[in-house]
Each structure stands twice: as structure tokens, then as C-alpha cells.
Design a protein around this motif. Structure first.
Motif, PDB file in Angstrom:
ATOM      1  N   TRP A 240     -11.224   3.588  38.883  1.00 38.05           N
ATOM      2  CA  TRP A 240     -10.684   2.905  37.696  1.00 38.05           C
ATOM      3  C   TRP A 240     -10.221   1.493  38.044  1.00 38.05           C
ATOM      4  O   TRP A 240     -10.513   0.543  37.325  1.00 38.05           O
ATOM      5  CB  TRP A 240      -9.538   3.710  37.100  1.00 38.05           C
TER       6      TRP A 240
ATOM      7  N   ILE B 175     -13.282  -0.770  38.764  1.00 40.23           N
ATOM      8  CA  ILE B 175     -13.987  -1.136  37.532  1.00 40.23           C
ATOM      9  C   ILE B 175     -13.157  -2.089  36.699  1.00 40.23           C
ATOM     10  O   ILE B 175     -13.676  -3.090  36.185  1.00 40.23           O
ATOM     11  CB  ILE B 175     -14.355   0.131  36.732  1.00 40.23           C
ATOM     12  N   SER B 176     -11.868  -1.821  36.550  1.00 44.19           N
ATOM     13  CA  SER B 176     -11.027  -2.679  35.713  1.00 44.19           C
ATOM     14  C   SER B 176     -10.862  -4.073  36.305  1.00 44.19           C
ATOM     15  O   SER B 176     -10.659  -5.043  35.570  1.00 44.19           O
ATOM     16  CB  SER B 176      -9.666  -2.038  35.461  1.00 44.19           C
ATOM     17  N   LYS B 177     -10.977  -4.196  37.614  1.00 39.66           N
ATOM     18  CA  LYS B 177     -10.882  -5.529  38.241  1.00 39.66           C
ATOM     19  C   LYS B 177     -12.057  -6.415  37.835  1.00 39.66           C
ATOM     20  O   LYS B 177     -11.888  -7.599  37.564  1.00 39.66           O
ATOM     21  CB  LYS B 177     -10.831  -5.390  39.756  1.00 39.66           C
ATOM     22  N   TYR B 178     -13.245  -5.836  37.776  1.00 33.96           N
ATOM     23  CA  TYR B 178     -14.439  -6.622  37.470  1.00 33.96           C
ATOM     24  C   TYR B 178     -14.816  -6.587  35.991  1.00 33.96           C
ATOM     25  O   TYR B 178     -15.711  -7.300  35.564  1.00 33.96           O
ATOM     26  CB  TYR B 178     -15.609  -6.144  38.320  1.00 33.96           C
ATOM     27  N   LYS B 179     -14.123  -5.763  35.216  1.00 33.72           N
ATOM     28  CA  LYS B 179     -14.418  -5.627  33.801  1.00 33.72           C
ATOM     29  C   LYS B 179     -13.950  -6.841  33.003  1.00 33.72           C
ATOM     30  O   LYS B 179     -14.652  -7.301  32.103  1.00 33.72           O
ATOM     31  CB  LYS B 179     -13.757  -4.372  33.253  1.00 33.72           C
ATOM     32  N   SER B 180     -12.792  -7.358  33.336  1.00 34.29           N
ATOM     33  CA  SER B 180     -12.258  -8.465  32.529  1.00 34.29           C
ATOM     34  C   SER B 180     -12.438  -9.809  33.191  1.00 34.29           C
ATOM     35  O   SER B 180     -12.900 -10.003  34.216  1.00 34.29           O
ATOM     36  CB  SER B 180     -10.781  -8.253  32.259  1.00 34.29           C
TER      37      SER B 180
ATOM     38  N   ASN C 164      -2.908   1.684  34.465  1.00 30.86           N
ATOM     39  CA  ASN C 164      -3.068   0.890  35.689  1.00 30.86           C
ATOM     40  C   ASN C 164      -1.941   1.167  36.677  1.00 30.86           C
ATOM     41  O   ASN C 164      -2.180   1.273  37.885  1.00 30.86           O
ATOM     42  CB  ASN C 164      -3.138  -0.594  35.366  1.00 30.86           C
TER      43      ASN C 164
END
Length: 62
Positions: A54, A57-62, A5
Motif C-alpha cells: 500500500w 503504491i500510494s507513493k507513486y500514485k500521486s 497511511n
């Protein structure tokens, strides 16, 4: 994956600054350093794009 990140943020900031310089001064730092047709330039642009994806996607993944 905290290091990933941080690396992604760094690349996105570098990309944003480069686009700002292109818009304001018509100066592309990446092509000035590595050349306009260099494979390394394409790799850098790809890494910046993948970093943005990345982070999105990682912002909305968790």
C-alpha cells in the motif's frame, strides 16, 4: 485515508523491527506471542506485507 497511511506505517515499522530481531537475535516476536502455526500470525504477516505494498503504491500514485 490518512488513518490508513498511519496504520500502514505502523505495521511496516513493526514488521521491520521484527525482522531486525530475527536477524540479530534469532527472535521472532510475532511467533513468540501468537505461535508459529496460528492463523492470527499469518494474518499479521499478511497485513504487514499488504501495508508495505500500500505504501509503495500510494507513493507513486500521486
Amino acid at each position: 485515508m490518512d488513518w490508513l497511511n498511519k496504520l500502514a506505517w505502523l505495521l511496516v515499522v513493526i514488521g521491520a523491527l521484527n525482522w531486525g530481531l530475527i536477524g540479530l537475535f534469532d527472535l521472532n516476536v510475532v511467533t513468540e506471542i501468537f505461535g508459529s502455526a496460528a492463523t492470527l500470525t499469518k494474518v499479521i504477516y499478511s497485513l504487514v506485507g499488504l501495508s508495505g505494498l500500500w505504501l509503495l503504491i500510494s507513493k507513486y500514485k500521486s
